[in-house]
Design a protein around this motif. Sequence first.
Motif, short mmCIF file in Angstrom:
data_model
loop_
_atom_site.label_atom_id
_atom_site.label_comp_id
_atom_site.label_asym_id
_atom_site.label_seq_id
_atom_site.Cartn_x
_atom_site.Cartn_y
_atom_site.Cartn_z
N ARG A 102 -0.90 -2.25 -5.26
CA ARG A 102 -1.46 -1.71 -3.92
C ARG A 102 -2.22 -0.53 -4.13
O ARG A 102 -1.87 0.20 -5.27
N ARG A 103 -3.13 -0.17 -3.17
CA ARG A 103 -4.22 0.76 -3.50
C ARG A 103 -3.09 2.25 -3.46
O ARG A 103 -3.66 3.24 -4.46
N SER B 61 -13.71 0.31 -3.87
CA SER B 61 -13.21 -0.79 -3.95
C SER B 61 -11.87 -0.50 -4.48
O SER B 61 -11.90 0.22 -5.52
N ASP B 62 -10.98 -1.46 -4.39
CA ASP B 62 -9.65 -1.56 -4.95
C ASP B 62 -9.75 -1.67 -6.38
O ASP B 62 -8.99 -1.05 -7.14
#
Length: 125
Positions: free
Chosen positions: A38-39, A94-95
């Motif tokens: 997850r980010r 962006s991730d």
Amino acid sequence: MTGTEPHAAPQHAVAGIDIDAIARAVDHALAKRPTRPRRDVIDAGTSELVGHLRTLMAVEDYGYDQEGRGGVRALFRVAYRNLDLAVRPDGATSDAVAFTYWRMIASLTAAFRDLYVALPEEPAP
């Protein structure tokens, strides 16, 4: 630590440098995983590694100003370039790019950690 472990700090270690914590953070970032984390995990890991990297870069014993240490100077240049706020991920990044940046900072931190643990020990008084 006895000084024989792979991540042992030199005897003249700078106060506050926890080689084991650095190794854990680097290993976490560079671990093979089936999916991207997850980010929030990426961002927290990046922040932790940036702190470790800055601490390691503050050590003045690397001899970057000595002849034959061009590789160390190049490593500093790459690290400074990657720590520049203009290239660091933000909320609009962006991730995938943030994940790549996290792993780059982990690699740089590992390189500085390796330089640090390879420093010659100062003789006992």
